[in-house]
Enzyme design. Structure first.
Site, mmCIF file in Angstrom:
data_model
loop_
_atom_site.group_PDB
_atom_site.id
_atom_site.type_symbol
_atom_site.label_atom_id
_atom_site.label_comp_id
_atom_site.label_asym_id
_atom_site.label_seq_id
_atom_site.Cartn_x
_atom_site.Cartn_y
_atom_site.Cartn_z
ATOM 1 N N CYS A 4 5.342 -30.337 6.293
ATOM 2 C CA CYS A 4 4.256 -29.370 6.152
ATOM 3 C C CYS A 4 3.177 -29.933 5.231
ATOM 4 C CB CYS A 4 4.802 -28.056 5.607
ATOM 5 S SG CYS A 4 3.517 -26.901 5.150
ATOM 6 N N CYS A 7 2.740 -27.991 1.952
ATOM 7 C CA CYS A 7 3.848 -28.273 1.027
ATOM 8 C C CYS A 7 3.610 -29.611 0.334
ATOM 9 C CB CYS A 7 5.177 -28.312 1.774
ATOM 10 S SG CYS A 7 5.921 -26.707 2.116
ATOM 11 N N HIS A 46 7.524 -22.605 0.783
ATOM 12 C CA HIS A 46 7.037 -22.618 2.163
ATOM 13 C C HIS A 46 7.289 -21.268 2.827
ATOM 14 C CE1 HIS A 46 5.797 -24.215 6.035
ATOM 15 N NE2 HIS A 46 6.731 -23.416 6.522
ATOM 16 N N ASN A 86 -5.747 -16.216 8.011
ATOM 17 C CA ASN A 86 -5.552 -16.318 9.454
ATOM 18 C C ASN A 86 -4.052 -16.310 9.734
ATOM 19 O OD1 ASN A 86 -8.344 -16.595 10.007
ATOM 20 N ND2 ASN A 86 -8.250 -18.763 9.487
ATOM 21 N N HIS A 97 1.463 -22.716 6.951
ATOM 22 C CA HIS A 97 1.960 -22.481 5.589
ATOM 23 C C HIS A 97 0.995 -21.446 5.034
ATOM 24 C CE1 HIS A 97 3.549 -24.096 1.524
ATOM 25 N NE2 HIS A 97 2.694 -23.106 1.227
ATOM 26 N N HIS A 99 -1.636 -19.289 3.528
ATOM 27 C CA HIS A 99 -2.741 -19.641 2.633
ATOM 28 C C HIS A 99 -3.825 -18.592 2.708
ATOM 29 C CE1 HIS A 99 -3.437 -21.605 6.534
ATOM 30 N NE2 HIS A 99 -4.731 -21.457 6.316
HETATM 31 P P1 5GP Z 1 -6.316 -21.977 8.978
HETATM 32 O O1 5GP Z 1 -7.147 -22.080 10.230
HETATM 33 O O2 5GP Z 1 -4.893 -22.375 9.229
HETATM 34 O O3 5GP Z 1 -6.467 -20.668 8.295
HETATM 35 O O4 5GP Z 1 -6.983 -22.987 7.963
HETATM 36 C C1 5GP Z 1 -6.493 -24.238 7.686
HETATM 37 C C2 5GP Z 1 -7.543 -24.862 6.782
HETATM 38 O O5 5GP Z 1 -6.964 -25.974 6.165
HETATM 39 C C3 5GP Z 1 -8.802 -25.332 7.503
HETATM 40 O O6 5GP Z 1 -9.934 -24.676 6.934
HETATM 41 C C4 5GP Z 1 -8.827 -26.848 7.245
HETATM 42 O O7 5GP Z 1 -10.128 -27.327 6.988
HETATM 43 C C5 5GP Z 1 -7.928 -26.984 6.038
HETATM 44 N N1 5GP Z 1 -7.168 -28.218 5.992
HETATM 45 C C6 5GP Z 1 -6.401 -28.738 6.983
HETATM 46 N N2 5GP Z 1 -5.818 -29.879 6.594
HETATM 47 C C7 5GP Z 1 -6.216 -30.077 5.299
HETATM 48 C C8 5GP Z 1 -5.941 -31.081 4.333
HETATM 49 O O8 5GP Z 1 -5.205 -32.048 4.575
HETATM 50 N N3 5GP Z 1 -6.520 -30.951 3.111
HETATM 51 C C9 5GP Z 1 -7.336 -29.905 2.804
HETATM 52 N N4 5GP Z 1 -7.859 -29.865 1.574
HETATM 53 N N5 5GP Z 1 -7.613 -28.931 3.695
HETATM 54 C C10 5GP Z 1 -7.070 -29.022 4.917
HETATM 55 ZN ZN ZN Z 2 4.742 -25.603 3.754
#
Ligand code: 5GP
Ligand code: ZN
Length: 117
Positions: A4, A7, A46, A86, A97, A99
């Site tokens: 993950c 994580c 997680h 989301n 994970h 957030h």
């Molecule tokens: P979700 O669409 O799942 O709510 O948002 C995932 C978010 O994680 C996205 O806004 C994307 O830009 C961010 N993200 C994905 N991978 C990484 C990463 O490796 N590092 C950081 N800092 N943000 C990430």
């Molecule tokens: Zn995780």
């Protein structure tokens, strides 16, 4: 969870721009910011998504909610901010994970859900 990405970020195994850390949570800037301030707060534990929370997570979730306005203000959100979680396929979740996105620091954000006229 071994594979993950959040994580790994929370464990410091993958680099990120850290905003805050304590024993239970980690906050870091989104790699693709949607506004001048855009960071995420994650539990170190997680949990796949908001659809997976249980009663045992009550204290953790409460602490996260209490922390968000403090961190938002520290990051420059002096006139409000948006929080986004989301969840699942329909919710557009990309990283499984849990957030919370904290977004702000610029102009008034557009309405997230267009209102019917
Ligand atoms: P979700 O669409 O799942 O709510 O948002 C995932 C978010 O994680 C996205 O806004 C994307 O830009 C961010 N993200 C994905 N991978 C990484 C990463 O490796 N590092 C950081 N800092 N943000 C990430
Ligand atoms: Zn995780």
């Amino acid at each position: 969870m071994d594979n993950c990405i959040f994580c790994k970020i929370a464990r410091g195994e993958v680099p990120s721009k850290k905003v805050y850390e304590d024993a239970d949570v980690f906050a870091f800037h989104d790699i693709h910011p949607a506004a001048p301030v855009h960071f995420m707060l994650v539990p170190k534990l997680h949990v796949g998504s908001l659809a997976d929370v249980e009663d045992k997570h009550r204290g953790l979730l409460g602490n996260m909610m209490l922390l968000i306005p403090r961190l938002a203000k520290e990051q420059g959100c002096t006139d409000g901010f948006r929080t986004v979680i989301n969840t699942g396929h329909v919710g557009g979740q990309e990283v499984y994970h849990l957030h919370v996105h904290i977004i702000g620091g610029g102009e008034r954000l557009p309405a997230m859900i267009p209102r019917p006229r």
